[in-house]
Design a protein around this motif. Structure first.
Motif: not given
Lengths: 133, 96
Positions: B59, B61, B89-92, A27, A50-53, A58-59, B86, A45, A55-56, A75
């Motif tokens: 997401i 929390f 931030v994901a993709g692919g 980011i 694929r990607y996925n930040v 990201l928070l 929230l 991931e 979550p904790h 991003i």
């Protein structure tokens, strides 16, 4: 035209190379198009596709952005083996995250970074200007 | 019904409008989303999919716990809990 400090572009490429063959993600945050901080984030991931930040993480980042009054400017993620162009999933994400998407392709010998807006399901490339400060 | 605080980070607020933080009522996350319609019209329909499950790009929390690892939208709430909504931030190529 998005003006990106060259050192951030180099850091995005370095992050992509460090994580390859998996995708990296991160980011860029700042004020009025000026990047103040690059967050290297964890791709939960752990995938080459694929990607996925995480979550904790990201928070914590969203909280820090709001505390500092920074905006989420962009991003970024890597395509270790394909061109620097958004996937259908990248476009779907944009329904909740109307920010610039930077993609670094590591497919060729010289890495390539491109920037895209993905609003409304449309892909619009934003010219990227690398500047030295 | 439990009174809880709901926080929406600026990046999502730009998309859904409304305030950054609001009080809402509900004994489950689903009930709070229903109550939030006052401040965020249309939010519930956007953060849930056609089956009524949490959208894959959102997401939520409960305090510092991702509700996907609790009971998702049926996660019970207590007085004073904090919910943060929230954008992921994901993709692919695809998301499972």
């Amino acid at each position: 035209m998005f003006r990106l400090d060259k050192r951030y572009a180099e850091e995005i490429i370095a992050h992509g190379q460090a994580e390859a063959p998996l995708e990296c993600c991160g980011i860029l945050a700042g004020i009025d198009d000026k990047v103040m901080k690059l967050y290297r984030t964890t791709n939960s991931e752990k995938s080459p596709l694929r990607y996925n930040v995480e979550p904790h993480e990201l928070l914590r980042i969203y909280r820090e952005l709001d505390e500092k009054g920074w905006q989420l400017l962009a991003i970024y993620h890597s395509h270790p083996n394909s061109e620097a162009y958004p996937s259908a999933t990248d476009i779907k994400l944009a329904q909740f995250l109307d920010v610039l998407h930077l993609i670094v392709s590591l497919r060729e010998v010289v890495p390539l970074v491109r920037a895209f807006w993905l609003s409304g399901g449309q892909v619009k490339e934003e010219p990227l200007s690398l500047v030295e400060t | 019904m439990a009174a809880v605080e709901v926080r929406i980070p600026t990046v999502l607020q730009k998309v859904v409008g409304g305030p950054k933080s609001v009080q809402a009522q509900g004994d489950t996350v689903a009930q709070v989303l229903k109550d939030l319609e006052k401040n965020y019209p249309g939010l519930k329909g956007r953060v849930t999919d056609q089956q009524g499950k949490l959208n894959q790009f959102i997401i939520i929390f409960l305090n510092d716990q991702d509700i996907r690892f609790r009971k998702e939208l049926d996660t019970p709430l207590q007085e004073g809990d904090v919910l943060s909504i929230l954008p992921a931030v994901a993709g692919g190529l695809f998301i499972h």
